[in-house]
Design a protein around this motif. Sequence first.
Motif, mmCIF file in Angstrom:
data_model
loop_
_atom_site.group_PDB
_atom_site.id
_atom_site.type_symbol
_atom_site.label_atom_id
_atom_site.label_comp_id
_atom_site.label_asym_id
_atom_site.label_seq_id
_atom_site.Cartn_x
_atom_site.Cartn_y
_atom_site.Cartn_z
ATOM 1 N N TYR A 34 0.464 44.928 -34.683
ATOM 2 C CA TYR A 34 0.655 46.327 -34.282
ATOM 3 C C TYR A 34 -0.050 46.597 -32.950
ATOM 4 C CZ TYR A 34 0.353 51.387 -34.212
ATOM 5 O OH TYR A 34 0.439 52.703 -33.823
ATOM 6 N N THR A 35 -1.300 46.176 -32.841
ATOM 7 C CA THR A 35 -2.075 46.413 -31.620
ATOM 8 C C THR A 35 -1.367 45.800 -30.411
ATOM 9 O OG1 THR A 35 -4.144 46.509 -32.860
ATOM 10 C CG2 THR A 35 -4.311 46.025 -30.510
ATOM 11 N N LYS A 36 -0.833 44.619 -30.579
ATOM 12 C CA LYS A 36 -0.175 43.906 -29.480
ATOM 13 C C LYS A 36 1.182 44.517 -29.116
ATOM 14 C CE LYS A 36 1.482 39.304 -28.237
ATOM 15 N NZ LYS A 36 1.686 37.948 -28.711
ATOM 16 N N ASN A 37 1.924 45.011 -30.099
ATOM 17 C CA ASN A 37 3.316 45.399 -29.859
ATOM 18 C C ASN A 37 3.654 46.876 -30.037
ATOM 19 O OD1 ASN A 37 4.651 42.620 -29.580
ATOM 20 N ND2 ASN A 37 3.401 42.418 -31.414
ATOM 21 N N CYS A 38 2.861 47.615 -30.799
ATOM 22 C CA CYS A 38 3.259 48.962 -31.185
ATOM 23 C C CYS A 38 2.311 50.055 -30.698
ATOM 24 C CB CYS A 38 3.353 49.065 -32.711
ATOM 25 S SG CYS A 38 4.232 47.709 -33.507
ATOM 26 N N ALA A 39 1.053 49.703 -30.503
ATOM 27 C CA ALA A 39 0.022 50.698 -30.197
ATOM 28 C C ALA A 39 0.285 51.441 -28.894
ATOM 29 C CB ALA A 39 -1.359 50.044 -30.154
ATOM 30 N N SER A 40 0.919 50.792 -27.942
ATOM 31 C CA SER A 40 1.156 51.472 -26.660
ATOM 32 C C SER A 40 2.075 52.680 -26.820
ATOM 33 C CB SER A 40 1.731 50.497 -25.632
ATOM 34 O OG SER A 40 2.989 50.019 -26.060
#
Length: 189
Positions: free
Chosen positions: A86-92
């Motif tokens: 999630y942090t790598k792909n969705c958090a932005s």
Amino acid sequence: MHRLILVSAVIGIIASCGESKPPATTSTPPASPAAAPASPTAEPSPPVPEPEPPTAASVPAPAEQPKNLAARKLDPEKIKRGEATYTKNCASCHGPNGEATPGWRIPAADGRYPPPPLDGSAHAWHHSTETLETMIRDGSPGAGMPAWNGKLTNQEIDDVIVWIKSLWPDEVYDIWYKEIEVKPEPKRS
């Protein structure tokens, strides 16, 4: 009596559709002047203005941490992997803790709404695991959600969903589980 309870729960779910609570934030209280060591060679600093007293609207809601994560039987390893994915792909888009961004209910110039919160404060919990998987895998071009099929594995998608569910407050998770995930089949006459 059971119908009345079920109808009340459904009305509550429908009424809460789109409701949100402010994202939880943590803040550190300002250091008190007495806590700073006095330095005889330091120049006096200008006076610090007194902070405005908080109002009910300006005080963020405390982060409601789920208490029954163990009862949910969510695999801690999936939660850990899901958070990393999630942090790598969705958090932005959805915020570092699934809280979205302020103004997520206000459409942009193109008419699309910004990505919603996934932390239990908006609509994501109104969908079954299967629906969430489909939304992540296939996306929703009209809503601006990209398709992650081929970019994330099925395991990564599953892990992200488990992590998102771990964010939901106990009350939200309990209602989701009983009314959406394992909704009983209607009785047939």
